[in-house]
Write an enzyme that holds these catalytic residues in place. Structure first.
Site: not given
Ligand code: MIG
Length: 742
Positions: A392, A395, A470
């Site tokens: 996650d 980017e 998201d």
């Molecule tokens: O700032 O890990 O897209 O699926 O639950 C949010 C927490 C960070 C973004 C991900 C989401 C995840 C969440 N993350």
């Protein structure tokens, strides 16, 4: 549109060829055209004295066998292969791509062609009246991208909408189709890139441009969109078979806060007889959000928890973020700093930025040495039994810097081509996922890795599946997930899906029921929701919604043999798992506009309910086939809209006449138990066929031939089976035939 500062490449001064590469020395730059295959050309252009090193993260295949090509020079230069006729005019240099029969596919726009403006490089291309655009990776806008503008700059935007020009993934691969003419362009530039697909006054050209770097694109000609997509996959690579359990239903939440809560969720699935294979640990399993650690209070015995889950048939997947807490008492940080694995500021000193753990340092995943260092950290998780990794925030998201990412002047290695974040931004997540994949493979060489990533660049399919980040618990976001995943599937990433139920905001029972119905037919099927939102497990909205969810999750498992076939097709031929109507029915013009239905494989037509309160919907049945209503077995002719009833427990679903769908009995999880009986669900047509792919579901032995392919044909009430490949010892003892024509 062309500003006065735009400088086109100009006229050819001299040119020469060596083998199948043509080099043009022009007034304002150099152009190189390489013939890679009958239907694939590569075009590079630079304003510099020479081309930069030939390196790309996206490209998997760099050596191409020599193609027979006739190259002629007269007033123009022409290249003729079996599939393409390329005409290059000399003053100014413009390139036209035509089919061997002379039909023009696409060409440089006469007035501007390709060239530069400041640091930017740009290609103006001709746009014709009936041209439609697809592909472009993960995008939330309109299905057919013609007339839209889209930006490739990986962006963490939890509030993204239909209008957002850039989200998490950059795949600058454009597919063009119109009756009788199909091509693709992969614009391989990792700088911020923009495609203006005809948002111009004359509507007669479109523009591809990047903020910096060379022009480097591949042109794919094909007799169909299929061939164009296959060409792209030849270049950028195909996915591997995932572990079979990854096809099952998956349950997530940000976050299940403790081992006790995870176990409670798991027990609920089994108690309620809702099938499920995977449960996720989101960021709160960690110790202060330090990656590769566990919170000692809330997850004191992860190994025991995972064993208990395993006994109930569950796998556990854990999240990993790129930001490493800047804390010298923490092993990952200390070791990485000692070994110089983190990004530094241009003036020296570690670059730091804030994410979940607070102040973080960030690995330079574009450095092979760093990827090799990162991979083995996963051992800590695998050793206690973690089954897959969820990447996650890659980017990368960095909260305390402008633009929500790291400053553009941060130096990166780019695999030995030192540069700055401007050029590496779009491949940061790709390389994190790659480090993860390669790490998992090194740790468990003959086990298929399961990696998920949010951010990606072209070619990501070689390392990871992609989920669409998201989204929100909104009907419109359920609707957009269809064109979004269809275009992503056409862009080389067949294994994809969106958070079922929606991530941001509070879901409702009806939305969850409808989203679970639709999600059951997406390649990736995971329910997930954000911190502080309403509970979103299948039972969170009472008995009625729970029953609907159970029914469709169960149907997903009954379709497992059919799904697994499709993963095999995706692995073998880059064929999308969920397909737009035009993939199967290119000659039906109506199918190109349908973005609220999709095909799962060649045989199933899925028409989700996308509006609250709807209890029926119009479904377009493509022409050139008859269709059976899956629920009533009623037969309809194609080429028309029918009204399908859709009470809350019914998702309109149709089966193409002539299909044999391999199915299985309901099951609670995929696990290791092989399937002994296959149900062949038969929908007779003029010719009725199907097949079954089998392998061990977990190793790479299929790569060495350890798989079985059985073809079926149905005629006059009789089944014929034909074993085409027998490399895997099938567990199937019995085929049970279900003839639905009766
Ligand atoms: O700032 O890990 O897209 O699926 O639950 C949010 C927490 C960070 C973004 C991900 C989401 C995840 C969440 N993350």
């Amino acid at each position: 549109m062309a500003s006065s500062q735009f400088q086109s490449v100009g006229a050819i001064k001299t040119w020469h060829k060596s083998g199948n590469v043509l080099d043009f020395d022009c007034e304002h730059g150099r152009v190189r055209v390489a013939i890679l295959r009958d239907g694939i050309m590569r075009v590079r252009a630079t304003r510099a004295r020479d081309f930069g090193p030939d390196f790309s993260y996206a490209v998997a295949k760099t050596k191409w066998p020599k193609v027979k090509a006739a190259i002629r020079s007269g007033k123009v230069v022409t290249i003729r292969t079996k599939k393409l006729l390329v005409t290059i005019t000399k003053a100014p240099l413009r390139i036209e791509f035509a089919r061997a029969d002379g039909t023009v596919l696409n060409s440089d726009e006469r007035a501007h062609g390709m060239g530069w403006e400041g640091k930017k490089c740009r290609s103006y291309r001709q746009l014709v009246a009936d041209e439609m655009f697809f592909g472009c990776g993960e995008k939330t806008g309109q299905f057919n991208k013609r007339g839209s503008k889209t930006v490739f700059w990986n962006t963490d935007d939890p509030n993204h909408t239909y209008l957002s020009e850039a989200i998490y993934v950059s795949i600058p691969f454009l597919i063009s189709t119109r009756p009788g003419a199909h091509y693709g362009i992969f614009w391989d530039n990792t700088h911020r890139t923009q495609f203006n697909l005809g948002q111009v006054a004359d509507e007669k050209h479109y523009i591809l441009e990047s903020d910096a770097g060379e022009i480097d694109y591949y042109f794919f000609a094909g007799d169909s969109v299929r061939e164009v997509v296959r060409g792209y996959a030849r270049l950028t690579g195909r996915m591997w078979m995932p572990p079979q359990w990854a096809l099952g239903y998956q349950q997530c939440r940000w976050s299940y806060m403790s081992a006790a809560e995870i176990m409670d969720v798991a027990r609920n699935f089994r108690k309620r007889k809702i099938p499920c294979d995977v449960i996720y640990c989101d960021i709160d399993y960690m110790d202060g959000y330090r990656v590769f650690t566990w919170n000692p209070k809330t997850f004191p015995k992860p190994r025991k928890m995972i064993q208990d889950l395993g006994r109930m048939g569950f796998k556990l997947v854990t999240i990993i973020d790129p930001g490493v807490k800047n804390d010298n008492k923490y092993a990952v940080c200390r070791d990485g700093r000692e070994k110089g694995m983190f990004l530094k500021k241009p003036e020296g000193g570690w670059f730091t930025g804030n994410v979940w753990p607070g102040e973080c340092v960030f690995p330079d995943f574009t450095n092979p040495r760093v990827r090799e260092w990162w991979g083995p950290w996963h051992k800590k998780l695998l050793d206690v039994g973690v089954a897959g990794i969820w990447n996650d925030m890659n980017e990368p998201a960095v909260w305390n810097h402008p633009g929500g990412t790291m400053p553009l002047d941060i130096p990166h290695d780019y695999d030995g081509h030192p540069t700055t974040h401007e050029r590496t931004h779009n491949v940061y997540g790709f390389n994190m996922a790659r480090a993860c994949h390669e790490g998992l493979r090194a740790l468990r060489p003959n086990q298929r890795p399961f990696a998920i990533t949010r951010s990606a660049y072209a070619g990501i399919q070689r390392y990871s599946m992609v989920w669409t980040g998201d989204n929100q618990s909104l009907w419109e976001q359920l609707a957009v997930s269809i064109p979004e995943c269809l275009n992503l599937s056409l862009s080389g990433v067949p294994f994809c899906g969106s958070d079922v139920g929606g991530f941001g905001g509070n879901c409702t029972g009806e939305l969850l029921a409808r989203w679970t119905q639709a999600g059951a037919f997406f390649p990736f099927f995971r329910n997930h929701t954000a911190l502080h939102t309403r509970r979103q497990e299948p039972w969170a909205f009472g008995r009625k919604v729970e029953n609907v969810c159970r029914r469709y999750i169960s149907l997903r498992y009954q379709l497992l043999p059919y799904f697994y076939n499709l993963f095999h097709e995706a692995t073998a031929n880059a064929t999308p798992i969920m397909r737009p109507l035009f993939w199967e029915f290119p000659n039906d013009p109506h199918g190109y506009a349908v973005d609220d239905q999709f095909l799962l494989g060649a045989s199933l037509l899925v028409a989700p309910i996308l509006k609250p309160g709807a209890r029926q919907r119009a479904v377009y049945l493509p022409d050139a086939s008859d269709w059976y209503d899956y629920w009533t077995k009623q037969k309809h002719t194609g080429g028309q809209y029918v009204t399908a009833p859709a009470p809350l427990d019914t998702l309109p679903l149709f089966v193409r006449a002539g299909s044999i769908i391999p199915m299985t009995k309901p099951m609670e999880f995929i696990g290791r138990k092989s399937i002994g009986e296959i149900i062949l669900d038969i929908y007779p047509g003029t010719k009725t066929t199907g097949y079954l792919y089998e392998d061990d579901g977990e190793s790479f032995d299929y790569e060495r031939g350890a798989y079985t392919l059985t073809h079926f044909a149905w005629a006059n009430g009789k089944l014929k089976t034909d074993k085409q490949k027998t490399g895997y010892k099938s567990a199937v003892k019995k085929y049970r035939v279900r003839d639905n024509s009766a």
